[in-house]
Structure formats: structure tokens, C-alpha cells
Motif scaffolding. Structure first.
Motif, PDB file in Angstrom:
ATOM      1  N   MET A  81     -35.709  16.424   6.686  1.00  0.00           N
ATOM      2  CA  MET A  81     -34.877  17.601   6.449  1.00  0.00           C
ATOM      3  C   MET A  81     -33.447  17.382   6.938  1.00  0.00           C
ATOM      4  O   MET A  81     -32.524  18.003   6.436  1.00  0.00           O
ATOM      5  N   SER A  90     -33.925  16.135   2.457  1.00  0.00           N
ATOM      6  CA  SER A  90     -35.122  15.902   1.652  1.00  0.00           C
ATOM      7  C   SER A  90     -36.361  16.315   2.425  1.00  0.00           C
ATOM      8  O   SER A  90     -36.335  16.454   3.640  1.00  0.00           O
ATOM      9  N   SER A  91     -37.454  16.517   1.704  1.00  0.00           N
ATOM     10  CA  SER A  91     -38.676  16.974   2.353  1.00  0.00           C
ATOM     11  C   SER A  91     -39.428  15.825   3.018  1.00  0.00           C
ATOM     12  O   SER A  91     -39.251  14.661   2.658  1.00  0.00           O
ATOM     13  N   ASN A  92     -40.242  16.171   3.974  1.00  0.00           N
ATOM     14  CA  ASN A  92     -41.061  15.194   4.690  1.00  0.00           C
ATOM     15  C   ASN A  92     -42.336  14.893   3.906  1.00  0.00           C
ATOM     16  O   ASN A  92     -42.699  15.624   3.002  1.00  0.00           O
ATOM     17  N   TYR A  93     -43.007  13.829   4.303  1.00  0.00           N
ATOM     18  CA  TYR A  93     -44.243  13.425   3.639  1.00  0.00           C
ATOM     19  C   TYR A  93     -45.445  14.286   4.035  1.00  0.00           C
ATOM     20  O   TYR A  93     -46.491  14.171   3.450  1.00  0.00           O
ATOM     21  N   LYS A 120     -38.354  10.782   6.346  1.00  0.00           N
ATOM     22  CA  LYS A 120     -39.454  11.545   5.746  1.00  0.00           C
ATOM     23  C   LYS A 120     -40.816  11.148   6.315  1.00  0.00           C
ATOM     24  O   LYS A 120     -41.759  11.920   6.240  1.00  0.00           O
TER      25      LYS A 120
END
Length: 164
Positions: free
Chosen positions: A153, A157-160, A147
Motif C-alpha cells: 500500500m 498497490s495491494s498486498n498479496y 506486496k
């Protein structure tokens, strides 16, 4: 035919998330028919004085666990804003690392090495990746399952929103 040169790729090794910058500047290496990504990566690491530990095998399920060189983590410095993002995300700090290696579970429980091909993080190991002529491979150290380097991804999960 297998073993025939099919072009070249560019590979770099980066540990910017821990303030160590680029460990191997982008280097052009030849690739050969039937050869997976592990072979040129291993050759480049060795040519630059690095040893490495991995799980799986060179042909199946290869995962780069640690990169080893005397003093590799000397001078590390995790950027303050990355520390804040990790804390906000609930990433567990391990408070452990080794002076002569950098790899999984160093600093955080979500750290390790990831790679991208032309800016995309595949969700499979290097042994299952067969690069094509002109590909750009970046091997990057993450503290947060990708992230923090734009690869979140790959793990779902989403990135920062920023890369370190």
C-alpha cells in the motif's frame, strides 16, 4: 535540545522472502533529539558486521540499496507459494543476485529493502523519519515492491494477502 536522549526504539533486519530469516534479531537502541532513523540503523548494521550501500544522503533522500556481508545470500530459498504469487502478478525475474550482498533488483526487478514503523510502511525515506520512543522498526527485504511483506500500500498497490 538536539542530541539529548529521547528514548529507545527496536530495530530488526529480515530477509524471510528469500528464506534467510531474521538477519538481525530485534534490538533496542537509543534515539536522540534531532536524529533521523538512518543513524541508529547504520549503527546497528555496522555493530552486526554488515556494510551497506545507499543512494541519497544520510540527511536527505536516503534509500538503503544493498546490505553487504560475506556469504549473505548463501542458502537462499524463495518459498514456492511466493514464487507462484510473483509469477501470477507478472513480476519480472532478474535471475541475478550476489553471494555477498542483498539488495535492489536481486532476484526480481521489484526487489529491495523497505522499512515499517509500528507496522506501517511510510512512503518516504529513512532520512525523513524521526522515530519516537517505543517505535518498532522492521527493515525487510521484498521481492514485489512490498506486496509480499504487507507494504504494498505504500507504493499504491495491494498486498498479496500473506506475508513471507
Amino acid at each position: 535540545a538536539d542530541g539529548e536522549r529521547i528514548g529507545s526504539i527496536t530495530i530488526s533486519l529480515e530477509a524471510t522472502t528469500v528464506g534467510l530469516g531474521t538477519l538481525i534479531a530485534p534490538a533496542t537502541v537509543d534515539i536522540y533529539q534531532g536524529q533521523n532513523l538512518v543513524v541508529p540503523v547504520a549503527q546497528l548494521l555496522e555493530a552486526n558486521g554488515f556494510e551497506y550501500q545507499y543512494s541519497g544522503s544520510l540527511a536527505d533522500g536516503f534509500y538503503l540499496k544493498h546490505i553487504i556481508r560475506n556469504g549473505i545470500t548463501n542458502g537462499y530459498s524463495i518459498p514456492h507459494d511466493l514464487e507462484e504469487a510473483l509469477d501470477e502478478d507478472g513480476v519480472m525475474w532478474t535471475n541475478s543476485y550476489y553471494e555477498n550482498s542483498l539488495g535492489e533488483f536481486d532476484f526480481t526487478a521489484e526487489s529491495g529493502w523497505m522499512y515499517s514503523v509500528n507496522g506501517q510502511y511510510p512512503n518516504y525515506g529513512m532520512s525523513e523519519c524521526f522515530p519516537k520512543d517505543g517505535d518498532v522498526i522492521r527493515i525487510r527485504f521484498t521481492l514485489a515492491l512490498g506486496k509480499d511483506i504487507g507494504g504494498g500500500m505504500a507504493g499504491g498497490s495491494s498486498n498479496y494477502g500473506k506475508e513471507w
